[in-house]
Design a protein around this motif. Sequence first.
Motif, short mmCIF file in Angstrom:
data_model
loop_
_atom_site.label_atom_id
_atom_site.label_comp_id
_atom_site.label_asym_id
_atom_site.label_seq_id
_atom_site.Cartn_x
_atom_site.Cartn_y
_atom_site.Cartn_z
N GLY A 45 10.04 -42.69 37.86
CA GLY A 45 11.48 -42.71 38.09
C GLY A 45 12.22 -41.52 37.48
N ALA A 46 11.63 -40.90 36.47
CA ALA A 46 12.28 -39.75 35.84
C ALA A 46 12.21 -38.55 36.78
N ARG A 47 13.22 -37.71 36.74
CA ARG A 47 13.29 -36.55 37.63
C ARG A 47 13.25 -35.26 36.82
N VAL A 48 12.33 -34.39 37.17
CA VAL A 48 12.23 -33.12 36.47
C VAL A 48 13.54 -32.34 36.63
N ASP A 49 14.11 -32.41 37.80
CA ASP A 49 15.39 -31.76 38.05
C ASP A 49 16.47 -32.26 37.10
N GLU A 50 16.52 -33.57 36.96
CA GLU A 50 17.52 -34.19 36.11
C GLU A 50 17.32 -33.79 34.65
N ILE A 51 16.07 -33.78 34.23
CA ILE A 51 15.76 -33.38 32.85
C ILE A 51 16.25 -31.95 32.64
N ALA A 52 15.92 -31.09 33.58
CA ALA A 52 16.32 -29.69 33.45
C ALA A 52 17.85 -29.57 33.38
N ALA A 53 18.51 -30.34 34.22
CA ALA A 53 19.97 -30.25 34.29
C ALA A 53 20.63 -30.64 32.97
N LYS A 54 19.99 -31.53 32.25
CA LYS A 54 20.58 -31.99 30.99
C LYS A 54 20.20 -31.08 29.82
N TYR A 72 6.87 -23.93 32.40
CA TYR A 72 6.36 -22.86 31.54
C TYR A 72 5.75 -23.45 30.26
N TYR A 73 6.46 -24.39 29.70
CA TYR A 73 5.99 -24.96 28.44
C TYR A 73 5.04 -26.14 28.59
N PHE A 74 5.21 -26.91 29.65
CA PHE A 74 4.44 -28.15 29.74
C PHE A 74 3.55 -28.26 30.97
N ALA A 120 11.95 -27.92 22.06
CA ALA A 120 12.40 -29.16 21.44
C ALA A 120 13.48 -29.84 22.27
N GLU A 121 14.36 -29.02 22.82
CA GLU A 121 15.45 -29.58 23.60
C GLU A 121 14.92 -30.27 24.87
N ILE A 122 13.99 -29.57 25.52
CA ILE A 122 13.39 -30.18 26.71
C ILE A 122 12.74 -31.51 26.35
N LEU A 123 12.01 -31.48 25.26
CA LEU A 123 11.29 -32.68 24.82
C LEU A 123 12.25 -33.83 24.53
N ASP A 124 13.35 -33.52 23.91
CA ASP A 124 14.32 -34.57 23.59
C ASP A 124 14.94 -35.18 24.84
N VAL A 125 15.38 -34.30 25.72
CA VAL A 125 15.97 -34.80 26.95
C VAL A 125 14.94 -35.60 27.75
N ALA A 126 13.74 -35.05 27.81
CA ALA A 126 12.68 -35.73 28.57
C ALA A 126 12.39 -37.11 27.98
N THR A 127 12.43 -37.21 26.68
CA THR A 127 12.18 -38.50 26.04
C THR A 127 13.19 -39.54 26.55
N SER A 128 14.45 -39.18 26.54
CA SER A 128 15.47 -40.13 27.04
C SER A 128 15.23 -40.46 28.51
N GLU A 129 14.97 -39.43 29.29
CA GLU A 129 14.84 -39.66 30.72
C GLU A 129 13.63 -40.52 31.07
#
Lengths: 216, 216, 216, 216
Positions: B38-47, B57-59, B21-30
């Motif tokens: 333009g979104a960065r997987v690294d950036e999503i992970a960092a947040k 693993y999940y997606f 859920a947390e990944i999904l939320d952050v990813a939504t914003s990003e």
Amino acid sequence: MSTRETAPAADRVRDPQRTRAEILDVATSEFAANGYAGARVDEIAAKTRTTKRMIYYYFESKQGLYLAVLEQAYSVIRSLESGLDVEHLDPLAALRELAELTFDHHESHPDFIRLVSIENIHGAKHLAQSEMLPGLSAPVLDVIGRILERGRAAGVLREDVDALDVHMLISSYCVFRIANRHTFSTIFGRDLLDPGRREHYRTMLGDLVVEHLARR
Amino acid sequence: MSTRETAPAADRVRDPQRTRAEILDVATSEFAANGYAGARVDEIAAKTRTTKRMIYYYFESKQGLYLAVLEQAYSVIRSLESGLDVEHLDPLAALRELAELTFDHHESHPDFIRLVSIENIHGAKHLAQSEMLPGLSAPVLDVIGRILERGRAAGVLREDVDALDVHMLISSYCVFRIANRHTFSTIFGRDLLDPGRREHYRTMLGDLVVEHLARR
Amino acid sequence: MSTRETAPAADRVRDPQRTRAEILDVATSEFAANGYAGARVDEIAAKTRTTKRMIYYYFESKQGLYLAVLEQAYSVIRSLESGLDVEHLDPLAALRELAELTFDHHESHPDFIRLVSIENIHGAKHLAQSEMLPGLSAPVLDVIGRILERGRAAGVLREDVDALDVHMLISSYCVFRIANRHTFSTIFGRDLLDPGRREHYRTMLGDLVVEHLARR
Amino acid sequence: MSTRETAPAADRVRDPQRTRAEILDVATSEFAANGYAGARVDEIAAKTRTTKRMIYYYFESKQGLYLAVLEQAYSVIRSLESGLDVEHLDPLAALRELAELTFDHHESHPDFIRLVSIENIHGAKHLAQSEMLPGLSAPVLDVIGRILERGRAAGVLREDVDALDVHMLISSYCVFRIANRHTFSTIFGRDLLDPGRREHYRTMLGDLVVEHLARR
DNA sequence: CATGAATGAGTTTTCATTCAT
DNA sequence: AATGAATGAAAACTCATTCAT
């Protein structure tokens, strides 16, 4: 798509204006099709008869190119707006005509609509950097303004709706039809650009504007 | 943004639901903020309190994550729509209420609107890949449909406008206000989300719908 | 092995032919030594005077590089085969000479043998993708064919063995000696490449061919 | 292939021996099909009714698993060799029989051949680490040895060829046919495993051995 | 014995941009 | 003005291995 330059050297042109224009055209399609980050400088160059180096020569950077694309796109729309002539119609008919012309304009300039969507994704930050665009109010606003004036003077239009709201109303309808076409069609199974329903949507827009602006 | 994983190992939780859920939320914003490319997987992970590896693993992939984001965003909107209750109002009032609730919904879910814009930039190709979304018509259509039925039976609504057109009308207005806010403001100097003008726009929408649907 | 590029910028040359060739040479060793999956693009780049980026510039992908390596390796062998000249010898002597030359070739091109082994592990799927290799029958087959013709005409060779079988017989012996050297040595304690036994193996091969082909 | 564990918990077995054996079987196919570096622990686990954890429980590491696979593969071949019985035949017939049985063995154990190829790619370094394999000379050598002894005593076989060379001759032919099948077929268009030509190749091998060993 | 979740280090690949000619 | 070659930094993705339960 390789990174290697493969443009046929044979038909390279030495016409700066033309080269610039060609780059701009290709870039418009590419940015409109893929977004700012999704567009590739390599790809743009490959679809041109020039090379990547020329892009940097003329536009400095990807951002510079994108901004130039944006500015040109707005210019085209502006000059179309400048050509609007609805002064000869009575106010309500003029509003309908204006709405329908906007409807037509948007339909025939989907790339512009897409670029505007893209620019909004980025909070219009590139647009804000432009030296020519921001503040340069659209001619269409004057057109609407004059119609409203005439209509109010003649007592056939509401007094409490301003030109910008009319423009927003018309734009929202016309833009949505183009900009949200794909998700709308995927979700609801109805293509907003179906030629068979075009007249229906066009009339509906005119009706909306007239219904909203007409004095009761 | 470094490639090194920097998430504090200390507060990592072993709660799959939450991690996902947390990944999904952050990813939504990003994704909403930067577009797909333009979104960065690294950036999503960092947040997140997890690492990039868990995203895969999940997606499975960036696309998989984006699709999950899209699906969740639509689900949220769908469940909001499902909660609509305007059956107790008379048809015209119900339509106005519905329009205004949609207006509110969109205003409070700008990320959803942005994601839809982004998805349209990509021709809705990700949405089309979804196994849950396409075709799964929105609850709001039934709500509109029932209002129209009641209204026609009572003789207070036009017969020639269908539910999908009503939805399109409402959506185009509400979406434009959010989606095109930035260019609109930059060009025309008017913030469509100015709280001081909120009521004006809200009423204007209700008026538009009622004016268009009411039998003359 | 770091991800950072560490190649000394000083002695980088602007010689495409050379750059490409150098990458190809290093890649040949690396793939031959580690297999396709075991070879590292990073490592290949590090052993070159260029950077990883150039590998992708010239060869598109790891697979592309591997295929180029394979194609070059086969080309080398082919051109060696083209240089074969045994026309001046009588058929049986020519066959022996051919076998022994092949024996020599293989011994001096262990990387080629290893690459072929590797490619077979992958079901020759890369080779099959090549546009130059499959079907392009080896020159050596013509050489064998001509010897067989001469030998049959002269009545000194069997009629019922075809060129491809002769080639297979010779290859299997020469390839095994190189390709299976390590397990053979580990299991049986005999190094098939022991220089002291080289002549023995070379003669044995010639004998085998002659014994098999000679008319009784 | 996802990294997530998806094995149906239902049919998990509690039979250690069987679990181990199953892992080994799957791993054999996977290593044979993809090489050491190319094989995926995840994939092996997924094709098993156990999970990855069990692989590490039983085999410690990927290397440990690979070595176990290698050891089992050699054991199987060794026990097949131990079952060879050609004592009742006269020396030349025995040699032919032995060659043809090897031919059959190899054809029905392609995975073994592939594993040997793979191990040779790695310079037999894993094999060398084995505590059971290196030095453990093959039973087949004794079989050959006894035939040669009998044959020499009877004066029907050459004196100057030793058992290991005979083994090498037979192996090279049988191994090549399996190991190099794919490139051979791609390059020359002839499938060495074509059932229609099987007898031809089988006889050819027997001939080669007999021709080479028979005293003139 | 068993398992889903988690991880760190690495591996391939991409991309905007610049250089030498 | 023009160009093929080159580059550095970063981005997506992978994999063997381990942990908590």
